[in-house]
Design a protein around this motif. Sequence first.
Motif, PDB file in Angstrom:
ATOM      1  N   LEU A  99      39.421  52.127  42.363  1.00 52.03           N
ATOM      2  CA  LEU A  99      40.005  52.196  41.023  1.00 52.03           C
ATOM      3  C   LEU A  99      40.647  50.859  40.657  1.00 52.03           C
ATOM      4  CD1 LEU A  99      41.634  55.744  40.938  1.00 52.03           C
ATOM      5  CD2 LEU A  99      39.483  55.017  39.943  1.00 52.03           C
ATOM      6  N   SER A 100      40.874  50.700  39.366  1.00 55.68           N
ATOM      7  CA  SER A 100      41.386  49.419  38.893  1.00 55.68           C
ATOM      8  C   SER A 100      42.884  49.294  39.143  1.00 55.68           C
ATOM      9  CB  SER A 100      41.113  49.294  37.402  1.00 55.68           C
ATOM     10  OG  SER A 100      41.964  50.164  36.703  1.00 55.68           O
TER      11      SER A 100
ATOM     12  N   ASP B 155      44.730  51.609  36.741  1.00 56.25           N
ATOM     13  CA  ASP B 155      44.546  52.995  37.178  1.00 56.25           C
ATOM     14  C   ASP B 155      45.453  53.310  38.353  1.00 56.25           C
ATOM     15  OD1 ASP B 155      42.708  53.807  35.363  1.00 56.25           O
ATOM     16  OD2 ASP B 155      40.955  53.365  36.600  1.00 56.25           O
TER      17      ASP B 155
ATOM     18  N   LYS C 164      44.439  54.427  27.629  1.00 61.45           N
ATOM     19  CA  LYS C 164      44.130  53.310  28.525  1.00 61.45           C
ATOM     20  C   LYS C 164      44.748  52.003  28.050  1.00 61.45           C
ATOM     21  CE  LYS C 164      39.916  55.035  30.542  1.00 61.45           C
ATOM     22  NZ  LYS C 164      38.511  54.800  30.814  1.00 61.45           N
TER      23      LYS C 164
ATOM     24  N   LEU D 143      54.520  38.619  39.481  1.00 58.21           N
ATOM     25  CA  LEU D 143      53.579  38.878  40.565  1.00 58.21           C
ATOM     26  C   LEU D 143      52.294  38.108  40.407  1.00 58.21           C
ATOM     27  CD1 LEU D 143      54.057  42.623  41.221  1.00 58.21           C
ATOM     28  CD2 LEU D 143      54.420  40.733  42.769  1.00 58.21           C
ATOM     29  N   LEU D 144      51.613  38.423  39.368  1.00 61.70           N
ATOM     30  CA  LEU D 144      50.305  37.826  39.195  1.00 61.70           C
ATOM     31  C   LEU D 144      50.088  37.675  37.715  1.00 61.70           C
ATOM     32  CD1 LEU D 144      48.547  40.588  41.220  1.00 61.70           C
ATOM     33  CD2 LEU D 144      48.720  38.282  42.042  1.00 61.70           C
ATOM     34  N   THR D 145      49.498  36.595  37.337  1.00 60.59           N
ATOM     35  CA  THR D 145      49.058  36.563  35.951  1.00 60.59           C
ATOM     36  C   THR D 145      47.621  37.023  35.986  1.00 60.59           C
ATOM     37  OG1 THR D 145      48.502  34.292  36.265  1.00 60.59           O
ATOM     38  CG2 THR D 145      50.565  34.747  35.157  1.00 60.59           C
ATOM     39  N   ILE D 146      47.482  38.298  35.891  1.00 57.45           N
ATOM     40  CA  ILE D 146      46.141  38.866  35.975  1.00 57.45           C
ATOM     41  C   ILE D 146      45.585  39.046  34.578  1.00 57.45           C
ATOM     42  CG2 ILE D 146      45.046  41.089  36.321  1.00 57.45           C
ATOM     43  CD1 ILE D 146      46.178  41.147  39.039  1.00 57.45           C
ATOM     44  N   GLN D 147      44.426  38.506  34.384  1.00 53.38           N
ATOM     45  CA  GLN D 147      43.798  38.700  33.092  1.00 53.38           C
ATOM     46  C   GLN D 147      43.057  40.019  33.078  1.00 53.38           C
ATOM     47  OE1 GLN D 147      42.806  34.546  32.205  1.00 53.38           O
ATOM     48  NE2 GLN D 147      44.936  35.177  32.131  1.00 53.38           N
ATOM     49  N   ASN D 148      42.430  40.280  34.195  1.00 54.99           N
ATOM     50  CA  ASN D 148      41.613  41.477  34.236  1.00 54.99           C
ATOM     51  C   ASN D 148      42.312  42.576  35.008  1.00 54.99           C
ATOM     52  OD1 ASN D 148      39.677  43.352  34.159  1.00 54.99           O
ATOM     53  ND2 ASN D 148      38.056  42.069  34.999  1.00 54.99           N
TER      54      ASN D 148
ATOM     55  N   GLN E 149      40.336  45.088  37.138  1.00 56.22           N
ATOM     56  CA  GLN E 149      39.727  44.694  38.385  1.00 56.22           C
ATOM     57  C   GLN E 149      39.979  45.764  39.446  1.00 56.22           C
ATOM     58  OE1 GLN E 149      41.227  40.899  39.183  1.00 56.22           O
ATOM     59  NE2 GLN E 149      39.858  40.495  40.879  1.00 56.22           N
TER      60      GLN E 149
ATOM     61  N   GLU F 189      39.930  46.882  45.432  1.00 57.35           N
ATOM     62  CA  GLU F 189      39.235  46.399  46.628  1.00 57.35           C
ATOM     63  C   GLU F 189      38.817  44.936  46.524  1.00 57.35           C
ATOM     64  OE1 GLU F 189      35.946  49.000  47.078  1.00 57.35           O
ATOM     65  OE2 GLU F 189      34.995  48.389  45.214  1.00 57.35           O
ATOM     66  N   THR F 190      38.880  44.376  45.305  1.00 54.73           N
ATOM     67  CA  THR F 190      38.540  42.962  45.189  1.00 54.73           C
ATOM     68  C   THR F 190      39.758  42.079  45.447  1.00 54.73           C
ATOM     69  OG1 THR F 190      39.018  42.925  42.827  1.00 54.73           O
ATOM     70  CG2 THR F 190      36.782  43.478  43.460  1.00 54.73           C
ATOM     71  N   LEU F 191      40.904  42.698  45.697  1.00 49.20           N
ATOM     72  CA  LEU F 191      42.121  41.922  45.944  1.00 49.20           C
ATOM     73  C   LEU F 191      42.340  41.751  47.437  1.00 49.20           C
ATOM     74  CD1 LEU F 191      44.542  43.756  43.472  1.00 49.20           C
ATOM     75  CD2 LEU F 191      43.195  41.706  43.039  1.00 49.20           C
TER      76      LEU F 191
END
Lengths: 372, 268
Positions: free
Chosen positions: B96-97, B100, B123, B139-144, B147, B150-152
């Motif tokens: 899951l993202s 999520d 959402k 923490l993170l400047t996450i754009q997506n 994501q 599991e990709t982290l």
Amino acid sequence: MRFYPGSSMVSFMSEFLENKTKEDDYNPVGMNTGGEVADFSEKHFSVANKTHRFFHSQPVAAPAIILLTSIIVFGLIVGDRFFHPYNFSLILQQVTIIGILAVAQTLVIMTAGIDLSVGAIMVISSVVMGRLAVDFGFPPVLAIIVGLFVGAFFGGLNGFFIVRFKMPPMIVTLGTWNIIYALNIWYSNSETIRSGDVRDIAPLLQWTGNSFNFLGGRLTFGSILMVIIFVVVWYALNWTPWGRHVYATGDDPEAAALTGIRTDRILMSVYILAGVICAFCGWVIIGRIGAISPASGTTANLDSITAVVIGGTSFFGGRGSIYGALFGALIVGVFRNGLALAGLDVLWQEFTVGALIIIAVAVDQWIRRVGS
Amino acid sequence: MILQPIIKAQGLVKHYGRVVALDHADLELYPGEVLGVIGDNGAGKSTLINRLMGEDQVNAGEILLENKPVSFKNPMEAREAGIETVYQNLAVSPALSISDNMYLGREIRIAGILGKVFRMLDKKTMQQQAREKLSDLGLLTIQNINQAIETLSGGQRQRIAIARATAFNSKLVIMDEPTAALGVKESKLVINLIKDVREQGMPVILISHNMPQVFEVSDRIQILRLGKSVAVVKPETHSMSEAVSIMTGALDPNDHEAGAYCSPHNGN
């Protein structure tokens, strides 16, 4: 960038195209946490690696590509006969039963389970609908509703043993498959209800087989029902908390439970819903065959699993999508149809489907490898 | 002003058959502090913590949350009361993202009939708020935000889990072996993050086997031995080897010049 199940087909296609650019958006910041943990640069990734990442982030891409390729290839081999709208509507009619069962099967496999009883539940529901309406004179609508409850009951029975006694889904549904099959023979006296009787007494039961003209092909109401079921389940999986919880439960049940999800309830609801969907399929199979036979749909069980597997839903749970199942069912349908039109013997259709399963799982395992 | 503990457990007793896991154990967590909990295997760390987060029932004793007695039947209730836990296994769903996962089990639904009847997820709001909460914590400047987890990397996942625990009006955060699965570098990040969480005024209970980390980040350290709370020490007054001695029973905490109980926020 991973194909996120919530987005629509349209955004799927656009994400598909934008995949490469989005990949670079991720920007880990170390600011007050000091130092980079992950380096997301892609400089040293090979082509194979990039392909892998693409399919990993877009699980439906593989079945979608296979479906498109197979349509093009069969079109080239077989020619106009294949591309005729009538042929497409025929394929759709042929995949309707398996498509609907594949929805039920996807839900179950998504929770890392398997349901070997989907075909049996479908048949017993259709027999109950037929017996009640034709032999006992129930109003057809009521007969259908009772049939749906029968599906819910047997789905719930599966769920009960799996949730309550922590039994492996494969064993439980293997058992209920046989039990339901036996009950089915007993209840129907192993007699087929003739198509003419159904038409005279309860035509509503055959309504799913009625068709109308659509762009030169013939579309049955059963196929429409299949599409509706797909859309409803797609919505439930991707746009409701319940759907997120199904994914989470399949992915890692312990983690899901720790976040407060009542995984037992989720599993139970999945099996009951699967049962109801199978019962809908029981209605559709009456329309398809016309008669109501306790011996119908014998291969439907494994065919539904085939569709789900080819559609890229993982047996380990938590990953997959409902349109994967639709693609899977369509791929099988297109191959069978195309091979038949190309004049190959039925046995080569079976051969091809078998090969497809093995290829699909091999591809799936390759795709699932994270971080390689 | 007398400082009130955020959470106070007293006289907790737990038997597993004839085995005594907790023998009148106590615990007090004060605002703005990091309380380390250490003890040998079987000293009752997990039992004590499981009780606080509602996973386990005790045979006797009581828990006061902001001076009010509470009794949680399950982790959900504890969470609703404001006790958040970061589990050793992080309790994230890899497929899951990020958003999520942050909202797993407490999803926001769209207002009106779409949300009520059709239970439609909001959402947009969830993604937006998840992003805000992550950047609030620096923490993170996450754009997506879509994501998949599991990709982290392991450290990033850990930080998402911590962000989730601190983001929802929680009163305290329990961290169960947060660095057990991480490498040195990533552990360092998590330790820094615990400090950040404390900076924001959120008290933390840290359970860990890693003594240097506990000593680095904790204000006070509670030592459990054989199901009893034998001492509460401070890194300033007790050395690591003294703590280990107390843990193993080699040193009677009362013999130490600082005593067996260090109260919070005195001295410095």
